[in-house]
Design a protein around this motif. Structure first.
Motif, PDB file in Angstrom:
ATOM      1  N   LEU A  67       0.838  -1.189   0.000  1.00  0.00           N
ATOM      2  CA  LEU A  67       0.000   0.000   0.000  1.00  0.00           C
ATOM      3  C   LEU A  67       0.881   1.249   0.000  1.00  0.00           C
ATOM      4  CD1 LEU A  67      -2.677  -0.949   2.669  1.00  0.00           C
ATOM      5  CD2 LEU A  67      -2.820  -1.162   0.188  1.00  0.00           C
ATOM      6  N   ILE A  69       0.440   4.565   1.656  1.00  0.00           N
ATOM      7  CA  ILE A  69      -0.429   5.282   2.593  1.00  0.00           C
ATOM      8  C   ILE A  69      -0.120   6.775   2.591  1.00  0.00           C
ATOM      9  CG2 ILE A  69      -1.093   5.483   5.025  1.00  0.00           C
ATOM     10  CD1 ILE A  69      -1.897   2.824   3.894  1.00  0.00           C
ATOM     11  N   ALA A 107      -5.619   7.979   7.288  1.00  0.00           N
ATOM     12  CA  ALA A 107      -4.458   7.431   6.568  1.00  0.00           C
ATOM     13  C   ALA A 107      -4.892   6.197   5.783  1.00  0.00           C
ATOM     14  CB  ALA A 107      -3.369   7.051   7.564  1.00  0.00           C
ATOM     15  N   ARG A 181      -4.416  -1.189  11.343  1.00  0.00           N
ATOM     16  CA  ARG A 181      -4.034  -0.187  12.337  1.00  0.00           C
ATOM     17  C   ARG A 181      -4.321  -0.735  13.718  1.00  0.00           C
ATOM     18  NH1 ARG A 181      -6.286   5.893  13.047  1.00  0.00           N
ATOM     19  NH2 ARG A 181      -4.668   6.569  14.481  1.00  0.00           N
TER      20      ARG A 181
END
Lengths: 206, 455
Positions: A67, A69, A107, A181
């Protein structure tokens, strides 16, 4: 030494450059001849999205996807996803509404999430009768991005996570899962009902 | 600012950079459709730099792949390095390459935004409008930083972060707070600001920022362990390699410093700033051949006007000297003419005189004798001190050599130069004198209770 991935990436890259050129030429034709070629341009953008999606799916399937971010205002994400799909909805006689209850910075991978939302919006527009709603809210710390329509809803087989999904849904699930997360992963949920009574696509990001 | 008005973009100068003519044309159509009038076109890296020097544009739309082993990211870094782009100017990277996202998410020096092809003029305008609003909001900060009024810059950030308009820019403001703290020379405050950003996500650029703040506080081991991870996690973030190498050199780990830069330089063949760093590391590491090749490449190929400096020539001279090739060294030294030396810094002048004395000790002995008092009195950079020590040995002035080494020991600079200085003393049968300097420096540290270099 070229790997298979290099070859595929380079092919996708070339194709997207060509598609950009095609779109630009349509833009010029629109200006010169005073015609609206929105649907043709939309088709080009969808083709490019498919290519990107296939490449992303391949990367993540091989375990080499990553990813990118960044910090994005949720309002900007919604605005852009709506912009890409609004004319197409209008062309189909549909109203596309946006409702931002999140109003935060979050995020996530902007381009991939945009792509997932765009795909969900395009899907909703195929089945909606008159309305499509794109909304965002915070639920239990997750950012929930929701696409709803007033169509007949998903078939039971489509909602079954064990069934084999289309590539759009497959990528959406894989990408949602990559967002982590504090030990919590993202996810995709499909259901029927919602505010508009039709299909509801939900992308939860931690 | 009303960017919704089509006339807004009419008054701005656009520059489109792409090596493919058809793609250039596509970008031009896009820019014109969204309201641009003055759209200049550039076919690639060198041409773009020349155009930007001549007439700085307000908005740059640059493709990521520019051909000839050049990238838009490299162009952006070069423009910043030579201060050719005001903070107010907009730089948007355009790419069909999804992999660019990996780069942009990692690097410190990111463009203002990037957009993936294909896209409509509407979408480009949406992105540009946002960037313009952000630039406008941050303008007082840009001005304060340009005037080096860091207290004002800091006040702006603190006030702005509380405002409604500043909400969407909160992270940009936190980042600016950290950067301003570093510029102000307050690395502890910078560390706190980077840590606040890292609570949201472990961005490679923010971890590198934390490492820079630790380096500023001489907490080298902590900085090193962060950068080891960053380089492993974000291999395309070349600035991260540079920083890791810098920390390695500060720690005296020359081999790892050189290896890190070599790996990055191999993948950024035409980044001459990195070649300079590599030469420096290789020379410290005793790999004179790599240093010679890297500096020769810089001097031959860094075609950016004004980029190749006297300092570069001096580095090549040193590399030849250390390789024992005095003939080659003398040839390069001869290229630094007296006229060029007039514009040189004190360090550069001292170094070129010292290196000259090294080639011709007999004819230069008197000149050195005349300069010696001032060299002992003025602050000089570490490289120049080593050059002078080397020349001092050549003319038999061991006392001057010891004084130069003592000055290095008195500052933290000996960390970087340790191996070179020790080797130099050993080669001149002065190993005992070197050990004595080392012993004195250690006692001095104990006496002052400072956590100085443990060499």
């Amino acid at each position: 030494m070229h790997t298979v991935l290099d070859l595929i990436s380079s092919g996708v890259h070339d194709a997207k450059n060509q598609l950009f050129l095609a779109e630009s030429l349509l833009v010029r034709a629109e200006a010169e001849h005073g015609v609206a070629l929105d649907e043709a341009r939309y088709a080009i953008e969808l083709a490019a999205q498919r290519l990107s999606r296939v490449l992303a799916a391949y990367r993540f399937e091989r375990g080499i996807g990553r990813l990118s971010i960044s910090i994005v205002p949720v309002s900007e994400l919604l605005e852009e996803a709506a912009l890409v799909n609004r004319r197409h909805c209008e062309h189909l006689g549909l109203t596309l509404d946006v409702d931002d209850h999140a109003d935060e910075l979050r995020a996530f991978d902007r381009e991939l999430v945009l792509d997932i939302l765009s795909n969900a919006l395009q899907n909703a527009s195929r089945f909606a009768r008159a309305r499509v709603l794109l909304s965002a809210q915070i639920e239990d710390g997750f950012l929930c991005l929701r696409v709803e329509d007033d169509g007949p809803g998903f078939a039971a087989a489509e909602m079954d996570e064990q069934s084999s999904p289309g590539i759009g849904l497959f990528v959406a699930r894989v990408l949602a899962l990559q967002h982590v997360r504090e030990g919590r992963h993202g996810r995709v949920e499909l259901r029927n009902g919602g505010i508009l009574g039709g299909g509801v696509f939900e992308l939860y990001l931690p | 600012m009303n960017t919704g008005d089509g006339d807004f973009y009419r008054s701005l100068r656009f520059l489109v950079i792409d090596d493919q003519p058809a793609a250039r044309e596509g970008l031009r159509i896009c820019a014109q459709t969204m309201g641009a009038f003055a759209v200049d076109l550039s076919s690639g890296y060198q041409d773009a730099i020349a155009r930007i020097r001549r007439a700085p544009p307000d908005v740059i739309l640059c493709d990521y792949l520019l051909g000839n082993d050049r990238s838009g990211q490299q162009l952006l870094e070069e423009l910043r390095r030579f201060d050719l782009l005001a903070d107010e100017a907009v730089f948007i990277m355009v790419t069909a390459e999804q992999s660019y996202e990996q780069v942009v998410a990692a690097v410190e020096l990111a463009p203002d935004d990037y957009i993936i092809k294909p896209f409509s003029p509407d979408r480009l305008k949406l992105r540009l409008d946002r960037t313009m609003r952000r630039k406008r909001f941050l303008e007082p900060l840009f001005v304060a930083k340009r005037e080096q009024d860091f207290d004002r810059a800091e006040r702006f950030v603190r006030d702005a972060i509380e405002t409604e308009a500043g909400r969407n820019y909160r992270f940009e403001l936190m980042r600016q707070e950290a950067e301003v703290a570093l510029l102000k020379g307050d690395p502890a405050a910078a560390e706190a600001a980077f840590l606040a950003i890292l609570e949201t996500h472990p961005f490679p650029w923010a971890r590198a920022g934390q490492a820079r703040a630790l380096l500023g506080q001489r907490r080298l081991a902590e900085a090193r362990s962060i950068m080891d991870e960053v380089v492993a996690d974000a291999p395309d973030y070349f600035g991260g390699h540079d920083l890791k190498a810098d920390i390695c050199l500060e720690m005296g780990d020359y081999a790892e410093g050189q290896r890190t830069l070599e790996a990055a330089a191999a993948r950024t063949g035409r980044n001459y700033e990195r070649k300079r760093r590599l030469a420096d590391a290789a020379l410290l590491n005793g790999d004179t051949e790599t240093a010679r090749q890297a500096m020769a490449d810089v001097i031959r190929n860094d075609t950016m006007p004004g980029a190749v400096s006297i300092a570069d020539h001096l580095m090549l001279v040193r590399s030849h000297v250390e390789a024992g090739d005095l003939l080659a060294a003398e040839r390069v030294l001869a290229e630094i003419t007296p006229q060029r030396l007039e514009t040189a810094s004190l360090d550069e002048r001292a170094s070129s005189l010292a290196l000259r004395a090294l080639m011709r000790p007999d004819t230069e002995r008197e000149r050195i004798a005349a300069l010696r008092a001032s060299w002992l009195a003025i602050p000089l950079c570490a490289r120049s001190r080593v050059d002078i020590a080397r020349a001092a040995f050549a003319i038999g002035d061991n006392e001057l050599a010891v004084a130069m080494a003592a000055a290095l020991f008195a500052s933290d600079e000996i960390r970087r130069m340790f191996k070179i200085v020790r080797d130099l003393f050993e080669a001149n049968d002065m190993a005992a004198a070197f050990r004595e300097l080392q012993r004195k420096a250690a006692l001095q540290r104990i006496a002052s209770g400072a956590d100085g270099p443990s060499v």
